[in-house]
Design an enzyme around this catalytic site. Structure first.
Site, mmCIF file in Angstrom:
data_model
loop_
_atom_site.group_PDB
_atom_site.id
_atom_site.type_symbol
_atom_site.label_atom_id
_atom_site.label_comp_id
_atom_site.label_asym_id
_atom_site.label_seq_id
_atom_site.Cartn_x
_atom_site.Cartn_y
_atom_site.Cartn_z
ATOM 1 C CG ASP A 34 -5.945 7.982 4.245
ATOM 2 O OD1 ASP A 34 -6.485 8.984 3.765
ATOM 3 O OD2 ASP A 34 -6.168 7.327 5.284
ATOM 4 N NE ARG A 85 -10.697 -1.115 3.593
ATOM 5 C CZ ARG A 85 -11.264 -0.963 4.919
ATOM 6 N NH1 ARG A 85 -12.126 -2.165 5.725
ATOM 7 N NH2 ARG A 85 -10.736 -0.320 6.077
ATOM 8 C CE LYS A 129 -6.354 9.186 8.142
ATOM 9 N NZ LYS A 129 -6.847 7.930 8.911
ATOM 10 C CG ASP A 177 -1.778 5.483 5.059
ATOM 11 O OD1 ASP A 177 -2.117 4.323 5.573
ATOM 12 O OD2 ASP A 177 -3.306 5.594 4.862
ATOM 13 C CD GLU A 195 -7.108 5.352 1.939
ATOM 14 O OE1 GLU A 195 -5.548 5.690 2.728
ATOM 15 O OE2 GLU A 195 -7.730 5.756 2.553
ATOM 16 C CG ASP A 249 -9.571 7.834 6.846
ATOM 17 O OD1 ASP A 249 -8.518 7.947 6.097
ATOM 18 O OD2 ASP A 249 -10.161 7.694 8.323
ATOM 19 C CE LYS A 297 -3.162 2.583 3.050
ATOM 20 N NZ LYS A 297 -3.674 2.292 4.422
#
Length: 460
Positions: free
Chosen positions: A233, A314, A240, A251, A312, A310, A228
């Site tokens: 993010d 996956r 967030k 992230d 995202e 949020d 990933k």
């Protein structure tokens, strides 16, 4: 600066590794006045204690490093590294006291203790350097240390200098170093290449989303690593709060981890055909950001209802995993800083992973223990499949209720791998407080265990 052992030298300082159980016996070998001086200094062999002994007529200059007790060593890792960071500058040769079965792990810990992230601020190097103990594979240990250093540096670098183009450059540099092939699909070309969810998540950023695809090796079992690469993010339109956004430069920790592992695999010459896939994006806020309640169609054809922008990671992994699965490799492994639920479950020190393959699990668990890279198996609990099925689409990217968040995320990803053995790691990628061999900041998790277990994982 590469992490490496010091060359052997006649001027090296002898270093004695002294456990708490053996401290009095060791002191008994010293001249009485020196032993009394050591006792007066409070040296008991505790973890992190060091003692430098000056030269005398009867005793050459040497040093001692506390190795703790059997109990205290079970409460942490890299006991020798705790002392290494405190020793005076010099080259050290271990003269005794280090268990042979711990020599490689403790030597690696020493090298990792010397890691410094100094891109933005100078940092004094660690003065104590280790001469590789006899009997260890020094070259392999150096490779592993530098793969870990790569992972740490990529995570530690802020998003201002580690956006999708920068992550691509890091992958290209690694490919050049090892003679690997690399292709990158950028921006709207992702739509042409049928990678729609990677495009959707990253399109709101002014730094275009991309899929990095690196290949190395032409013989042996096939292994695909998927990392990933969400370089920052914000949470998207489901923004967030500030407290949750503060560490979001990490992230892309899954991408950093697979690049570090790829370095280890390539540099050690492992007999595998390696593929590395990294969806590199920023989850930003803009007029063209994807929205809650949008329904996306993935590369695999499965539709996904967006119930939280949020969740995202996956989404971008799903397209990459579907692409990976089309070649039916012997093993697919994804690594991602995916859910807060995993952190709540096991804390920051363990790498949670999911696998239904008993052979994979047995190999990984044995290696994790051997190389001091702890992991913890989590379940692909099939009864929870209904939690990721929203009703108006095939899948829900953020099931309501809050239960089993890391499991439902893993089940979501598993829907995109149907023809290959699959394992998923939901890592934290961050050391919240300094510990022996692990400075506060970015850290690799699970990669050393995977490297050690690789032959057994890929052997049919």
């Amino acid at each position: 600066m590469p992490l490496c052992f010091a060359p052997d030298s006649p001027d090296a300082i002898d270093l004695h590794i002294v456990s708490q159980e053996g401290a009095e016996e060791w002191l008994g070998f010293l001249p009485p006045t020196v032993a009394e001086w050591a006792r007066a200094s409070g040296f008991t062999g505790g973890i992190g204690q060091v003692l430098s002994l000056p030269a005398t007529d009867k005793l050459p200059a040497m040093a001692a490093a506390g190795y703790g007790s059997a109990i205290t060593r079970t409460r942490g890792r890299f006991a020798l590294a705790a002392a290494a960071a405190k020793l005076p500058a010099g080259d050290y040769r271990i003269s005794g006291g280090l268990p042979a079965d711990q020599a490689e792990v403790e030597s690696l810990g020493w090298l990792l203790a010397s890691y410094r992230f100094d891109r933005y601020k100078s940092a004094a190097p660690m003065g104590a350097k280790l001469i590789a103990p006899k009997g260890i594979d020094a070259k392999r240990i150096e490779i592993i240390a530098n793969g870990e250093a790569l992972t740490r540096t990529l995570i530690n670098t802020p998003a201002s200098d580690m956006g999708p183009p920068d992550l691509e450059k890091a992958a290209r540099d690694l490919a050049t170093q090892h003679g690997a092939k690399i292709d990158v699909t950028v921006g709207d070309d992702l739509l042409t290449a049928n990678l729609p969810m990677i495009h959707t998540v990253g399109r709101a950023s002014d730094r275009a989303p991309r899929l990095i695809d690196m290949r190395w090796g032409n013989s042996g079992p096939t292994l695909t690593l998927v990392g990933k690469g969400v370089c920052f993010d914000t949470g998207g339109l489901d923004l967030k709060p500030a407290a949750s956004m503060g560490l979001m430069k990490k992230d892309m920790g899954g991408a950093a981890a697979v690049l570090g592992l790829a370095h280890m695999i390539m540099a050690t010459g492992a007999q595998v055909q390696l593929r590395v896939l990294i969806p590199a994006v920023e989850n930003s806020v803009s007029s063209n950001a994807f929205r809650p309640q949008d329904i996306l169609t993935s590369r695999k054809g499965l539709t996904v209802e967006i119930n939280n922008t949020d969740a995202e990671g996956r989404l971008v992994l799903a397209d990459a995993l579907a692409l990976a699965d089309e070649e039916k490799p012997d093993q697919i492994i994804s690594m991602a800083t995916l859910t807060g639920a995993a952190r709540v479950a096991v804390g920051p020190d363990l790498a949670p992973y999911f696998s239904d393959d008993a052979r994979f699990v047995a190999a990984l668990e044995a290696s994790a223990l051997a190389v001091a890279d702890p992991v913890w198996r989590m379940p692909f609990h099939t009864p929870y499949e209904t939690m990721i099925e929203p009703g108006i689409a095939d899948l829900d990217n953020a099931p309501k209720g809050g239960f089993a968040g890391c499991i439902t995320a893993a089940l979501f990803l598993r829907r995109f791998v149907t023809d290959s053995n699959y394992a998923h790691f939901d890592i934290y990628g961050w050391q919240p407080a300094a510990a022996p061999a692990r400075a506060m900041g970015g850290v690799g998790q699970g990669t050393r265990a995977l490297l050690d277990a690789l032959d057994r994982i890929l052997t049919k």
